[in-house]
Design an enzyme around this catalytic site. Structure first.
Site, PDB file in Angstrom:
ATOM      1  N   ASP A 260       0.806  -1.310  -0.037  1.00 48.54           N
ATOM      2  CA  ASP A 260       0.033   0.107  -0.248  1.00 48.54           C
ATOM      3  C   ASP A 260       0.751   1.202   0.096  1.00 48.54           C
ATOM      4  O   ASP A 260       1.634   1.555   0.782  1.00 48.54           O
ATOM      5  CB  ASP A 260      -0.826  -0.111   1.337  1.00 48.54           C
ATOM      6  CG  ASP A 260      -2.201   0.697   1.236  1.00 48.54           C
ATOM      7  OD1 ASP A 260      -1.973   1.815   0.289  1.00 48.54           O
ATOM      8  OD2 ASP A 260      -3.236   0.175   1.784  1.00 48.54           O
TER       9      ASP A 260
ATOM     10  N   ASP B   9      -2.731   4.655  -2.420  1.00 44.64           N
ATOM     11  CA  ASP B   9      -4.064   5.292  -1.502  1.00 44.64           C
ATOM     12  C   ASP B   9      -4.508   6.879  -2.190  1.00 44.64           C
ATOM     13  O   ASP B   9      -3.202   7.281  -2.732  1.00 44.64           O
ATOM     14  CB  ASP B   9      -3.342   5.604  -0.194  1.00 44.64           C
ATOM     15  CG  ASP B   9      -4.155   5.910   0.883  1.00 44.64           C
ATOM     16  OD1 ASP B   9      -5.115   5.362   0.950  1.00 44.64           O
ATOM     17  OD2 ASP B   9      -3.844   7.287   1.525  1.00 44.64           O
TER      18      ASP B   9
ATOM     19  N   GLU C 116      -6.661   3.944  -5.759  1.00 42.28           N
ATOM     20  CA  GLU C 116      -8.149   4.317  -4.889  1.00 42.28           C
ATOM     21  C   GLU C 116      -8.334   5.725  -5.798  1.00 42.28           C
ATOM     22  O   GLU C 116      -7.743   6.653  -5.369  1.00 42.28           O
ATOM     23  CB  GLU C 116      -7.692   4.338  -3.481  1.00 42.28           C
ATOM     24  CG  GLU C 116      -8.887   4.597  -2.727  1.00 42.28           C
ATOM     25  CD  GLU C 116      -8.595   5.135  -1.569  1.00 42.28           C
ATOM     26  OE1 GLU C 116      -9.680   4.810  -0.417  1.00 42.28           O
ATOM     27  OE2 GLU C 116      -7.778   5.769  -1.061  1.00 42.28           O
TER      28      GLU C 116
ATOM     29  N   HIS D 117     -10.945  -1.851   4.201  1.00 38.41           N
ATOM     30  CA  HIS D 117     -10.877  -1.411   5.438  1.00 38.41           C
ATOM     31  C   HIS D 117     -11.508  -0.056   5.904  1.00 38.41           C
ATOM     32  O   HIS D 117     -11.600   0.116   7.344  1.00 38.41           O
ATOM     33  CB  HIS D 117      -9.319  -1.179   6.032  1.00 38.41           C
ATOM     34  CG  HIS D 117      -8.619  -0.290   5.183  1.00 38.41           C
ATOM     35  ND1 HIS D 117      -8.527  -0.278   3.658  1.00 38.41           N
ATOM     36  CD2 HIS D 117      -8.050   0.951   5.676  1.00 38.41           C
ATOM     37  CE1 HIS D 117      -8.158   0.877   3.187  1.00 38.41           C
ATOM     38  NE2 HIS D 117      -7.939   1.548   4.256  1.00 38.41           N
ATOM     39  N   ASP D 118     -12.073   0.385   5.113  1.00 40.89           N
ATOM     40  CA  ASP D 118     -12.769   1.697   5.343  1.00 40.89           C
ATOM     41  C   ASP D 118     -14.386   1.710   5.229  1.00 40.89           C
ATOM     42  O   ASP D 118     -15.082   2.413   5.469  1.00 40.89           O
ATOM     43  CB  ASP D 118     -12.450   2.882   4.306  1.00 40.89           C
ATOM     44  CG  ASP D 118     -11.157   3.398   4.300  1.00 40.89           C
ATOM     45  OD1 ASP D 118     -10.463   3.381   5.238  1.00 40.89           O
ATOM     46  OD2 ASP D 118     -10.467   3.703   3.072  1.00 40.89           O
TER      47      ASP D 118
HETATM   48  O1  TEU Z   1      -9.027   6.451   2.199  1.00 43.84           O
HETATM   49  C1  TEU Z   1      -9.565   7.626   1.347  1.00 43.84           C
HETATM   50  C2  TEU Z   1     -10.538   8.316   1.895  1.00 43.84           C
HETATM   51  O2  TEU Z   1     -11.001   9.249   1.232  1.00 43.84           O
HETATM   52  C3  TEU Z   1     -11.445   7.821   3.027  1.00 43.84           C
HETATM   53  O3  TEU Z   1     -10.804   8.691   4.151  1.00 43.84           O
HETATM   54  C4  TEU Z   1     -12.677   7.803   2.846  1.00 43.84           C
HETATM   55  O4  TEU Z   1     -13.250   8.873   2.500  1.00 43.84           O
HETATM   56  C5  TEU Z   1     -13.189   7.158   4.303  1.00 43.84           C
HETATM   57  O5  TEU Z   1     -12.701   6.280   4.687  1.00 43.84           O
HETATM   58  C6  TEU Z   1     -14.655   7.193   4.190  1.00 43.84           C
HETATM   59  O6  TEU Z   1     -14.879   6.948   5.596  1.00 43.84           O
HETATM   60  C7  TEU Z   1      -7.490   6.137   2.298  1.00 43.84           C
HETATM   61  C8  TEU Z   1      -7.340   5.044   3.138  1.00 43.84           C
HETATM   62  O7  TEU Z   1      -7.964   3.673   2.423  1.00 43.84           O
HETATM   63  C9  TEU Z   1      -7.867   5.325   4.349  1.00 43.84           C
HETATM   64  O8  TEU Z   1      -7.900   4.264   5.228  1.00 43.84           O
HETATM   65  C10 TEU Z   1      -7.053   6.596   4.802  1.00 43.84           C
HETATM   66  O9  TEU Z   1      -7.669   6.746   6.414  1.00 43.84           O
HETATM   67  C11 TEU Z   1      -6.939   7.651   4.004  1.00 43.84           C
HETATM   68  O10 TEU Z   1      -6.979   7.297   2.711  1.00 43.84           O
HETATM   69  C12 TEU Z   1      -5.845   8.613   4.356  1.00 43.84           C
HETATM   70  O11 TEU Z   1      -4.739   7.958   3.898  1.00 43.84           O
END
Ligand code: TEU
Length: 544
Positions: free
Chosen positions: A102, A203, A245, A319-320
């Site tokens: 990642d 990311d 992403e 994971h989000d």
């Molecule tokens: O996520 C990108 C992102 O925009 C997320 O914050 C999303 O909006 C949010 O999770 C929705 O609930 C990436 C990663 O996947 C995330 O885990 C990180 O927190 C974020 O980038 C910052 O690096």
């Protein structure tokens, strides 16, 4: 095993995302580690996956669980050492599994040496690695907000300047206009490639070309030229799989990102389908029931847009995101059937599937008291909404439905204390349903959801139609049925899903009589009618 020396090998591959903090602890400290992943490689081999997307394991103060990197070339001690990482890469490779690292290139941690130097003075060489604007404590450069709440600008008094951060203040945005910074990132990526990683997940890659003066975060004007340079300087020197992403991707942009000439990335994660059960125009905390007809048409749009002129990813979890079984399935009444239906619906399509740890077990969301949550997004949102006078119950309900910690509870391996995840106290509580929902039980039951995933992974390698077939949506406006057909040369597929807990009238079209049922979620396959959450894939070998 796939031949990973051939460009495009990943078109037949299935990835598995590991959130290392929650996968397997080997030391009793309550957080997962690299040796834990190594100890579970046999399990992953049995599932049949080809790639592990490993959420960040680099050195980090862990403000955002590793998405705040303080040293891109070091492993966080919580996870082990660089030698452990080398061992993981080698042992995974022996099993035909590649490691997809990642890469967090949009921002670093504020504890990265670059940022510490940048803070020293305006003329420090690292100052321009970050995005700065003039200001006074009273006046922000503009009103842009951070994704995690609060302003996107933080003031540094001794410099008389603000720095820009789309995420937490501890995640300062990198300044991609600076060629020295870009070179430094490319060298780091090449270093990881030399260590044998076989792919990268990038990311928030659509946010690197920000133009804060224009209020632009995603899809900035220089985005695709940055990506082409990045790809030429790094990825194209190997035979890698890359996925960006990109929350704001449209089909047209996804075609650029995943152009078949490999000039940018292999594919992106786009999120349109994952936003259909949110109230349009509102935040992720305002939800509505899933409109199935819209979901079908959305998949149809994307399947058509990328067929032969790009490539897509297939996912329902990460994971989000909350657990898909709790979100779109029925974990109370039809846990096995609905979990399998969701898998079958998705894995029948074109694209590279990504399974998120525990999805193959049918893991579900969790409900915790607010003090037990760890995610900064949940905690910030809770404070903001409380201050705005929103009732406690409503805030908690939205966390149960949508909070990121739903996905982050420890992997449920067996029915021993703490689900076999740790001998200590887990950093985030284990879901109490682990005594039933766990890998040991699933492996022992030949009809479990685990084996449905294993079958789907195998089928993608076995039949070209999964990889190359076109896509025709049938029963477009049917409120419960999601049915589609795929076709490539002499191979034909029919994917039939009865979304929901009511039986539905349906009969197998005559063309498919006598076709092979490749996978199903009930033991037998009657020709007429579909039972609650019933799903099947039929195959017919015939020129048509
Ligand atoms: O996520 C990108 C992102 O925009 C997320 O914050 C999303 O909006 C949010 O999770 C929705 O609930 C990436 C990663 O996947 C995330 O885990 C990180 O927190 C974020 O980038 C910052 O690096």
């Amino acid at each position: 095993m796939l031949d990973k020396t051939k460009q495009g090998w990943w078109k037949k591959a299935t990835a598995y995302q590991i959130y290392p903090k929650s996968f397997q602890d080997t030391t009793g400290k309550g957080t997962g580690d690299l040796q834990g992943i190594i100890s579970r490689l046999d399990y992953l081999e049995k599932l049949g996956i080809d790639v592990i997307w490993l959420s960040p394991v680099c050195a980090s103060p862990q403000v955002d669980n590793g998405y705040d990197i303080s040293d891109y070339r070091a492993i966080d001690p919580m996870y082990g050492t660089l030698d452990d990482m080398k061992e993981l890469i080698a042992k995974a490779k022996e099993r035909g599994i590649g490691i997809m690292l990642d890469l967090v290139l949009n921002h670093s941690s504020d504890q990265h040496n670059w940022f510490k130097e940048a803070l020293k003075s305006r003329d420090n060489p690292y100052h321009d690695y970050y995005v700065w604007r003039e200001g006074t404590p009273e006046s922000y450069p503009n009103d842009m907000k951070s994704v995690f709440g609060g302003p996107a600008w933080t003031y540094v008094p001794h410099l008389g300047q603000y720095y820009f951060h789309q995420f937490a203040p501890q995640q300062p945005d990198l300044h991609w206009d600076n060629p020295t910074l870009r070179r430094e990132l490319y060298d780091m990526i090449l270093w990881w490639m030399d260590l044998g990683v076989e792919g990268f997940r990038l990311d928030v890659i659509d946010q690197i070309a920000k133009e804060p003066d224009l209020h632009i975060t995603g899809n900035g004007p220089k985005l695709h030229s940055f990506l082409r340079e990045l790809s030429a300087e790094t990825f194209q020197k190997g035979c890698l799989v890359t996925v960006g992403e990109a929350w704001g991707a449209t089909p047209e942009r996804a075609q650029l990102y995943s152009a078949p000439d490999g000039s940018e990335l292999s594919m992106v994660f786009q999120f349109e389908h994952m936003c259909l059960d949110l109230e349009p125009g509102k935040s992720k905390w305002e939800i509505r029931p899933l409109p199935l007809v819209e979901l079908k048409k959305n998949f149809e749009k994307w399947q058509h847009a990328l067929h032969n002129c790009g490539f897509g990813s297939l996912f329902l979890n990460n994971h989000d995101l909350p657990r898909i079984l709790s979100r779109w399935g029925d974990p109370q009444n039809y846990p096995a059937e609905s979990a399998k239906l969701l898998a079958i619906m998705l894995h029948g399509m074109e694209g590279m599937p990504y399974i998120y740890q525990g999805e193959e077990l049918g893991m579900t969301n969790i409900r915790l008291p607010i003090e037990a949550y760890k995610d900064l997004e949940i905690l910030n949102m809770y404070k903001e909404r409380k201050a705005a006078g929103i009732p406690e119950e409503q805030i908690m309900e939205s966390i149960y439905q949508r909070g990121r910690d739903n996905a982050r509870t420890p992997m449920q391996w067996d029915s021993s204390p703490q689900a076999g995840f740790t001998t200590g106290t887990p950093w985030l509580p284990v879901n109490p349903n682990y005594t039933e929902i766990n890998a040991e039980n699933r492996l022992a039951d030949p009809n479990s959801v685990f084996y449905t995933y294993a079958t789907l992974i195998r089928l993608r390698k076995q039949y070209e139609v999964f990889v190359k077939g076109d896509f025709t949506l049938l029963e477009k406006d049917h409120p419960h049925l999601f049915v589609y057909q795929r076709h490539y040369q002499h191979e034909n597929l029919l994917v039939v899903c009865n979304f929901g807990g009511t039986a539905t009238e349906w009969s197998l079209p005559p063309y498919w009589h006598g076709a092979t049922c490749l996978v199903q979620n009930y033991q037998d396959t009657p020709v007429n009618g579909l039972r609650p959450w019933e799903a099947r894939i039929y195959f017919k070998n015939e020129v048509n």
